[in-house]
Design a protein around this motif. Sequence first.
Motif, mmCIF file in Angstrom:
data_model
loop_
_atom_site.group_PDB
_atom_site.id
_atom_site.type_symbol
_atom_site.label_atom_id
_atom_site.label_comp_id
_atom_site.label_asym_id
_atom_site.label_seq_id
_atom_site.Cartn_x
_atom_site.Cartn_y
_atom_site.Cartn_z
ATOM 1 N N ASN A 80 0.834 -1.201 0.000
ATOM 2 C CA ASN A 80 0.000 0.000 0.000
ATOM 3 C C ASN A 80 0.866 1.247 0.000
ATOM 4 O O ASN A 80 1.807 1.364 0.803
ATOM 5 C CB ASN A 80 -0.888 0.036 1.248
ATOM 6 N N VAL A 116 -4.982 -0.515 -7.615
ATOM 7 C CA VAL A 116 -6.296 -0.086 -7.154
ATOM 8 C C VAL A 116 -6.119 1.260 -6.462
ATOM 9 O O VAL A 116 -5.270 1.398 -5.574
ATOM 10 C CB VAL A 116 -6.922 -1.099 -6.184
ATOM 11 N N GLN A 117 -6.894 2.250 -6.871
ATOM 12 C CA GLN A 117 -6.802 3.596 -6.311
ATOM 13 C C GLN A 117 -8.068 3.907 -5.517
ATOM 14 O O GLN A 117 -9.179 3.598 -5.948
ATOM 15 C CB GLN A 117 -6.627 4.605 -7.441
ATOM 16 N N GLU A 118 -7.882 4.544 -4.359
ATOM 17 C CA GLU A 118 -9.015 4.826 -3.473
ATOM 18 C C GLU A 118 -8.802 6.160 -2.776
ATOM 19 O O GLU A 118 -7.674 6.512 -2.404
ATOM 20 C CB GLU A 118 -9.127 3.704 -2.438
ATOM 21 N N LYS A 119 -9.892 6.914 -2.587
ATOM 22 C CA LYS A 119 -9.867 8.153 -1.814
ATOM 23 C C LYS A 119 -10.498 7.887 -0.447
ATOM 24 O O LYS A 119 -11.576 7.310 -0.367
ATOM 25 C CB LYS A 119 -10.650 9.264 -2.510
ATOM 26 N N ILE A 120 -9.811 8.339 0.601
ATOM 27 C CA ILE A 120 -10.314 8.149 1.963
ATOM 28 C C ILE A 120 -10.550 9.531 2.560
ATOM 29 O O ILE A 120 -9.626 10.353 2.644
ATOM 30 C CB ILE A 120 -9.310 7.352 2.815
ATOM 31 N N TRP A 140 -8.312 14.609 2.156
ATOM 32 C CA TRP A 140 -8.376 13.231 1.686
ATOM 33 C C TRP A 140 -6.993 12.592 1.752
ATOM 34 O O TRP A 140 -5.973 13.284 1.711
ATOM 35 C CB TRP A 140 -8.868 13.182 0.228
ATOM 36 N N ARG A 193 -5.051 6.230 -1.461
ATOM 37 C CA ARG A 193 -4.465 4.911 -1.238
ATOM 38 C C ARG A 193 -4.285 4.218 -2.577
ATOM 39 O O ARG A 193 -5.217 4.112 -3.371
ATOM 40 C CB ARG A 193 -5.364 4.059 -0.344
ATOM 41 N N TYR A 194 -3.066 3.780 -2.829
ATOM 42 C CA TYR A 194 -2.763 2.966 -4.002
ATOM 43 C C TYR A 194 -2.386 1.581 -3.499
ATOM 44 O O TYR A 194 -1.441 1.430 -2.715
ATOM 45 C CB TYR A 194 -1.594 3.548 -4.790
ATOM 46 N N TYR A 195 -3.137 0.574 -3.942
ATOM 47 C CA TYR A 195 -2.783 -0.798 -3.601
ATOM 48 C C TYR A 195 -2.201 -1.460 -4.836
ATOM 49 O O TYR A 195 -2.828 -1.499 -5.906
ATOM 50 C CB TYR A 195 -3.984 -1.604 -3.099
#
Length: 233
Positions: A44, A83-87, A94, A97-99
């Motif tokens: 991550n 996989v890219q995600e905004k938290i 914000w 997150r890059y997995y």
Amino acid sequence: MTLRELQLLVKEGEHATLEFKKKVAHPEKIIREIVAFANTGGGNLLIGVSDDGNISGLRFPEEEAWTLNKAISQHCKPQIQFVQEKIALPGSKWVLRYYISESPHKPHFVLEPEPLPAHVYPRPRNPHPPLRKRTYVRVADRSIQASREMREIMRGRQRPKDVGFRWTEKEQVLMQYLQEHPFITLRTYAKTAGIPLSLASRTLVRLVLANVLDIEAAENEDRFSAKYPEQED
């Protein structure tokens, strides 16, 4: 990922599968971490978190993501899936997150500009400088440049097949050394066996692929150790 899950993850601190970046200030350096994750065990990458674990967040995550995604697309070869995600954080901030999972298409490379010799001055203004390919692997909480041997081992493991070899004097010297020492480096092996570095390199790579040796990547020199069969109870 929820905010609580993010906080628990950050508490782990940076390690082999976790890296923090406060922002995408130097995408050419951040993609080294992404390549290292893909080449090793995955991990991550959190953008908006300082090295000390302070979750500072990003005001404009879309801009940061656009910059980093462009760098990944242009400078990582072959292409890396992620996989890219905004938290969401309190205060309209914000974390990105890059997995990156461990890739089945190793080794991955970063295309980097070829550095000019120090004596070249004034520095030429070349909008398209020559590029070199470098690959990185993850060691503890750092991403380091992979050795030639590590690159060859990654390639060889993508082509699974039985690797044959003959026990000659150079292999016997190697295994005798490893009976008395926990590991050996390429240069130490070449010197001990009295063989050229190129032959020592090929021998070590072949024995790793044959499941006789283990390799541990290191910044200065990789370490090779004997892989003894597990003892039954």
